[in-house]
Design a protein around this motif. Structure first.
Motif, PDB file in Angstrom:
ATOM      1  N   VAL A  84       0.956  -1.284  -0.026  1.00 38.32           N
ATOM      2  CA  VAL A  84      -0.101   0.177   0.007  1.00 38.32           C
ATOM      3  C   VAL A  84       0.961   1.259  -0.065  1.00 38.32           C
ATOM      4  N   ARG A  85       2.085   1.243   0.789  1.00 39.19           N
ATOM      5  CA  ARG A  85       2.733   2.362   0.767  1.00 39.19           C
ATOM      6  C   ARG A  85       3.501   2.445  -0.239  1.00 39.19           C
ATOM      7  N   ILE A  86       4.035   1.350  -1.363  1.00 36.96           N
ATOM      8  CA  ILE A  86       4.622   1.660  -2.367  1.00 36.96           C
ATOM      9  C   ILE A  86       3.627   2.087  -3.381  1.00 36.96           C
ATOM     10  N   GLU A  87       2.497   1.766  -3.169  1.00 35.47           N
ATOM     11  CA  GLU A  87       1.402   2.348  -4.276  1.00 35.47           C
ATOM     12  C   GLU A  87       1.430   3.666  -3.856  1.00 35.47           C
ATOM     13  N   LYS A  88       1.179   4.145  -2.891  1.00 29.16           N
ATOM     14  CA  LYS A  88       1.072   5.563  -2.477  1.00 29.16           C
ATOM     15  C   LYS A  88       2.202   6.326  -3.091  1.00 29.16           C
ATOM     16  N   VAL A  89       3.506   5.879  -2.882  1.00 29.99           N
ATOM     17  CA  VAL A  89       4.769   6.452  -3.343  1.00 29.99           C
ATOM     18  C   VAL A  89       4.850   6.694  -4.687  1.00 29.99           C
ATOM     19  N   GLU A  90       4.401   5.617  -5.376  1.00 31.87           N
ATOM     20  CA  GLU A  90       4.071   5.487  -6.949  1.00 31.87           C
ATOM     21  C   GLU A  90       3.199   6.551  -7.522  1.00 31.87           C
ATOM     22  N   ASP A  91       2.018   6.853  -6.701  1.00 31.02           N
ATOM     23  CA  ASP A  91       1.014   7.585  -7.287  1.00 31.02           C
ATOM     24  C   ASP A  91       1.653   8.934  -6.738  1.00 31.02           C
ATOM     25  N   ARG A  92       2.273   9.239  -5.614  1.00 29.89           N
ATOM     26  CA  ARG A  92       2.849  10.314  -5.526  1.00 29.89           C
ATOM     27  C   ARG A  92       3.962  10.980  -6.705  1.00 29.89           C
ATOM     28  N   ALA A  93       4.604  10.019  -6.900  1.00 31.48           N
ATOM     29  CA  ALA A  93       5.679  10.113  -8.004  1.00 31.48           C
ATOM     30  C   ALA A  93       5.149  10.674  -9.317  1.00 31.48           C
ATOM     31  N   GLN A  94       4.102   9.795  -9.602  1.00 35.92           N
ATOM     32  CA  GLN A  94       3.427  10.005 -11.093  1.00 35.92           C
ATOM     33  C   GLN A  94       2.582  11.482 -10.569  1.00 35.92           C
ATOM     34  N   ASN A  95       2.026  11.817  -9.778  1.00 37.36           N
ATOM     35  CA  ASN A  95       1.320  12.814  -9.660  1.00 37.36           C
ATOM     36  C   ASN A  95       2.386  14.264  -9.743  1.00 37.36           C
ATOM     37  N   MET A  96       3.572  13.877  -8.881  1.00 30.56           N
ATOM     38  CA  MET A  96       4.548  15.095  -8.904  1.00 30.56           C
ATOM     39  C   MET A  96       5.155  15.268 -10.370  1.00 30.56           C
ATOM     40  N   GLU A  97       5.210  14.094 -10.987  1.00 29.30           N
ATOM     41  CA  GLU A  97       5.905  14.048 -12.311  1.00 29.30           C
ATOM     42  C   GLU A  97       4.746  15.116 -13.260  1.00 29.30           C
ATOM     43  N   GLN A  98       3.547  14.756 -13.284  1.00 26.34           N
ATOM     44  CA  GLN A  98       2.370  15.350 -14.180  1.00 26.34           C
ATOM     45  C   GLN A  98       2.596  16.914 -13.625  1.00 26.34           C
ATOM     46  N   VAL A  99       2.526  17.117 -12.475  1.00 26.15           N
ATOM     47  CA  VAL A  99       2.411  18.903 -11.851  1.00 26.15           C
ATOM     48  C   VAL A  99       3.392  19.450 -12.474  1.00 26.15           C
ATOM     49  N   LEU A 100       5.135  18.759 -12.208  1.00 29.98           N
ATOM     50  CA  LEU A 100       6.217  19.439 -12.566  1.00 29.98           C
ATOM     51  C   LEU A 100       6.347  19.564 -13.937  1.00 29.98           C
ATOM     52  N   ASN A 101       5.713  18.627 -14.753  1.00 27.89           N
ATOM     53  CA  ASN A 101       5.639  18.699 -16.440  1.00 27.89           C
ATOM     54  C   ASN A 101       4.653  20.225 -16.584  1.00 27.89           C
ATOM     55  N   LYS A 102       3.727  20.374 -15.763  1.00 29.94           N
ATOM     56  CA  LYS A 102       2.920  21.287 -16.280  1.00 29.94           C
ATOM     57  C   LYS A 102       3.658  22.767 -15.871  1.00 29.94           C
ATOM     58  N   VAL A 103       4.346  22.893 -14.578  1.00 29.87           N
ATOM     59  CA  VAL A 103       5.117  23.866 -14.114  1.00 29.87           C
ATOM     60  C   VAL A 103       6.165  24.148 -15.087  1.00 29.87           C
ATOM     61  N   GLN A 104       7.017  23.119 -15.892  1.00 33.69           N
ATOM     62  CA  GLN A 104       8.118  23.184 -16.659  1.00 33.69           C
ATOM     63  C   GLN A 104       7.222  24.046 -17.944  1.00 33.69           C
ATOM     64  N   LEU A 105       6.351  23.430 -18.452  1.00 29.54           N
ATOM     65  CA  LEU A 105       5.701  23.823 -19.596  1.00 29.54           C
ATOM     66  C   LEU A 105       5.132  25.393 -19.404  1.00 29.54           C
ATOM     67  N   LEU A 106       4.802  25.698 -18.195  1.00 31.50           N
ATOM     68  CA  LEU A 106       4.348  27.056 -18.022  1.00 31.50           C
ATOM     69  C   LEU A 106       5.565  27.919 -17.904  1.00 31.50           C
ATOM     70  N   ASP A 107       6.691  27.452 -17.329  1.00 36.95           N
ATOM     71  CA  ASP A 107       7.946  28.426 -17.089  1.00 36.95           C
ATOM     72  C   ASP A 107       8.411  28.608 -18.511  1.00 36.95           C
ATOM     73  N   GLN A 108       8.600  27.569 -19.570  1.00 36.09           N
ATOM     74  CA  GLN A 108       8.835  27.776 -20.981  1.00 36.09           C
ATOM     75  C   GLN A 108       8.200  28.700 -21.544  1.00 36.09           C
ATOM     76  N   GLU A 109       6.875  28.516 -21.587  1.00 36.36           N
ATOM     77  CA  GLU A 109       5.853  29.318 -22.259  1.00 36.36           C
ATOM     78  C   GLU A 109       6.202  30.858 -21.837  1.00 36.36           C
ATOM     79  N   GLY A 110       6.263  31.087 -20.402  1.00 35.51           N
ATOM     80  CA  GLY A 110       6.768  32.473 -19.760  1.00 35.51           C
ATOM     81  C   GLY A 110       7.785  33.118 -20.472  1.00 35.51           C
ATOM     82  N   ARG A 111       8.743  32.346 -20.471  1.00 39.38           N
ATOM     83  CA  ARG A 111      10.205  32.694 -21.159  1.00 39.38           C
ATOM     84  C   ARG A 111      10.124  32.896 -22.473  1.00 39.38           C
ATOM     85  N   SER A 112       8.942  32.337 -23.320  1.00 36.75           N
ATOM     86  CA  SER A 112       9.237  32.394 -24.581  1.00 36.75           C
ATOM     87  C   SER A 112       8.258  33.828 -24.890  1.00 36.75           C
TER      88      SER A 112
END
Length: 324
Positions: A84-112
């Motif tokens: 269960v804890r591994i699943e939570k960590v996996e979900d957390r990592a996946q969610n963090m990756e999705q959000v960080l991708n959004k942040v990165q895209l937003l940062d790149q768009e802002g710089r452009s």
């Protein structure tokens, strides 16, 4: 004659005794069985002792098996909890990756968009056939820019949205201006903000940064607070990316969200409605970190969990096997 019959009977008796020696002395046989009884009693006692030891062994074995079962149950429970804890960590990592991708895209768009600015409230079709010439003339006339100063405008166009019709004709699309150099854009904005009010044919126009859509949406959330502040003649401005700085008589406050701003303004007695905005990317990252803590888990049966764990271990071994 009588003597001869006696001799035959004796001979017959001897023959019979010779053929059946066991029947010749019944008294001796009974004495032998009596002598064998002590040995039989000893064997029975030994057998009873062996049976007792077997019973004790079975009892000990049963207790050990029960202990093993308890340990297995405990291990299975710990494995289930670990899964269960591994699943939570996996979900957390996946969610963090999705959000960080959004942040990165937003940062790149802002710089452009750093060399861009937007001009609001310019009537549709006012630019004629050449938008870049119209914008350059507008900037020089309204902001009183020296004709000898190069503006370095690379291109201009209306915002990529359908042309407003009907009741929305009084809300024209903004004009996006891209400069060759960041400093030129900043100088134009500085002059426009210093002048505070800029008019085109008696119509007020506005200058601002060209923000990404996500940032624009966050800045629009302050509309209610800005409306009330304007009514009360309270000075404010909105720093990048989506904050609100208000200059009260007794202090200056910087708000990070529209909810924080409207809540504080309401506590100060201003007639404002509290705004509950959508989650920011940072808030999404914080919430999704342990979002599944109280949610349903995919624990499955013991066999499914064991199969799952073995498959993950096999995958891990394949991934961590060193190259030969």
């Amino acid at each position: 004659m009588g003597k001869s019959r006696l001799n035959r009977e004796d001979t017959t008796a001897e023959t019979t005794n010779a053929e059946n020696p066991g029947n010749s002395s019944p008294t001796k046989t009974q004495d032998g069985e009596a002598n064998a009884n002590p040995a039989f009693s000893g064997d029975a006692a030994s057998l009873a002792k062996v049976l007792e030891e077997i019973r004790e062994f079975r009892k000990d074995t049963k207790e050990q098996l029960n202990d093993i079962k308890s340990e297995i149950t405990s291990v299975n429970q710990k494995i289930a909890e670990a899964e269960v804890r591994i699943e939570k960590v996996e979900d957390r990592a996946q969610n963090m990756e999705q959000v960080l991708n959004k942040v990165q895209l937003l940062d790149q768009e802002g710089r452009s968009r750093q060399e861009n600015l937007r001009i609001y409230n310019v009537p549709e079709r006012a630019e004629g056939s050449t938008t870049i010439d119209f914008v350059e003339k507008l900037l020089r006339d309204t902001l009183e820019i020296d004709p000898a100063t190069a503006l370095d405008i690379e291109r201009t166009h209306r915002a990529l949205a359908p042309r407003p019709t009907g009741d929305r004709q009084d809300k024209p699309r903004s004009i996006i201006v891209k400069f060759l150099h960041y400093r030129a854009k900043e100088e134009i904005l500085r002059k426009a903000w210093e002048k505070k009010k800029v008019f085109l044919n008696e119509r007020q126009i506005y200058f601002d940064q060209d923000y990404p859509q996500a940032v624009l949406q966050k800045r629009k959330e302050y509309a209610e607070a800005k409306r009330v502040l304007k009514q009360k003649n309270i000075r404010f401005h909105t720093p990048f990316p989506a904050k609100l700085r208000v200059f009260y008589e007794d202090e200056t406050r910087l708000y990070e969200t529209a909810e924080e701003a409207t809540t504080d303004m309401k506590d100060r007695g201003l007639p404002v409605s509290v705004i509950t905005p959508k989650e920011s990317l940072a808030e999404q990252l914080f919430r999704t970190a342990w979002e599944t803590a109280g949610g349903p888990t995919r624990r499955g049966t013991g066999e499914e969990r064991e199969k799952n764990i073995k498959e993950r271990l096999r995958t891990f071994r394949r991934q961590t096997t060193p190259f030969s």
